[in-house]
Scaffold this active site. Structure first.
Site, PDB file in Angstrom:
ATOM      1  N   TYR A 195     113.858  27.469  37.327  1.00 24.97           N
ATOM      2  CA  TYR A 195     114.320  28.785  37.760  1.00 24.97           C
ATOM      3  C   TYR A 195     114.134  28.914  39.261  1.00 24.97           C
ATOM      4  O   TYR A 195     113.435  28.133  39.888  1.00 24.97           O
ATOM      5  CB  TYR A 195     113.606  29.910  37.002  1.00 24.97           C
ATOM      6  N   CYS A 196     114.801  29.900  39.839  1.00 25.41           N
ATOM      7  CA  CYS A 196     114.699  30.185  41.273  1.00 25.41           C
ATOM      8  C   CYS A 196     114.698  31.705  41.440  1.00 25.41           C
ATOM      9  O   CYS A 196     114.096  32.404  40.631  1.00 25.41           O
ATOM     10  CB  CYS A 196     115.842  29.524  42.042  1.00 25.41           C
ATOM     11  N   GLN A 197     115.357  32.219  42.442  1.00 26.49           N
ATOM     12  CA  GLN A 197     115.427  33.666  42.643  1.00 26.49           C
ATOM     13  C   GLN A 197     116.496  34.300  41.758  1.00 26.49           C
ATOM     14  O   GLN A 197     116.256  35.322  41.137  1.00 26.49           O
ATOM     15  CB  GLN A 197     115.696  33.990  44.118  1.00 26.49           C
TER      16      GLN A 197
END
Length: 161
Positions: free
Chosen positions: A121-123
């Site tokens: 995941y990221c932002q």
């Protein structure tokens, strides 16, 4: 015609004329020839997981998975999903080319095997989608992208509190 198989099992057919490739077709993606090396590009979308799936994994003390946050270190000040480890996308290719020992020395945990359950995941899900695709190209089988990523997790966690 030559058929090549990638680590992830994708196949590509390479037509040659006078030992010079002139046409590349691939199954499960595309491929290109740069003169001395055949490169494959996956067009398959990585599997996804949602907030509920993340919550289930976090709560299951027996679940075996790697939750990898690909945001840069300065972004981690916003918070992180519990149990997540950080490998910034800017270091991603270097990280996965490391030996198991170097990986563990650098990131503080065991390098996942190609059959491990890995969630990235990221932002907002864009960088993690790239990371998931990259791992798939390396032959990692159990990769999922948390498409909502940190923004979704923070919002849903706030609304459930």
């Amino acid at each position: 015609m030559i058929t090549a198989v990638t680590q992830s099992g994708s196949r590509a057919s390479l037509l040659t004329a006078h030992r010079v490739p002139y046409c590349v077709t691939a199954h499960h993606g595309s491929a290109s020839w740069n003169g001395n090396k055949l490169r494959f590009y996956s067009t398959e979308k990585p599997a996804t997981i949602d907030y509920q799936g993340i919550q289930t994994l976090i709560k299951d003390k027996n679940a075996e998975y790697y939750l990898i946050d690909v945001r840069e270190p300065n972004e981690l000040l916003q918070g992180a999903i519990p149990t997540a480890k950080n490998i910034p996308l800017s270091q991603f290719m270097t990280a996965w080319s490391m030996s198991e020992e170097d990986f563990e020395d650098t990131f503080g945990y065991e390098k996942p095997s190609p059959n491990a359950n890995i969630i990235v995941y990221c932002q907002a899900g864009i960088r993690s989608s790239r990371a998931a695709s990259y791992l798939g190209e390396l032959g990692y089988k159990g990769v999922q992208n948390y498409i909502g990523s940190w923004a979704d997790y923070a919002e849903q966690s706030k609304s459930k509190a």
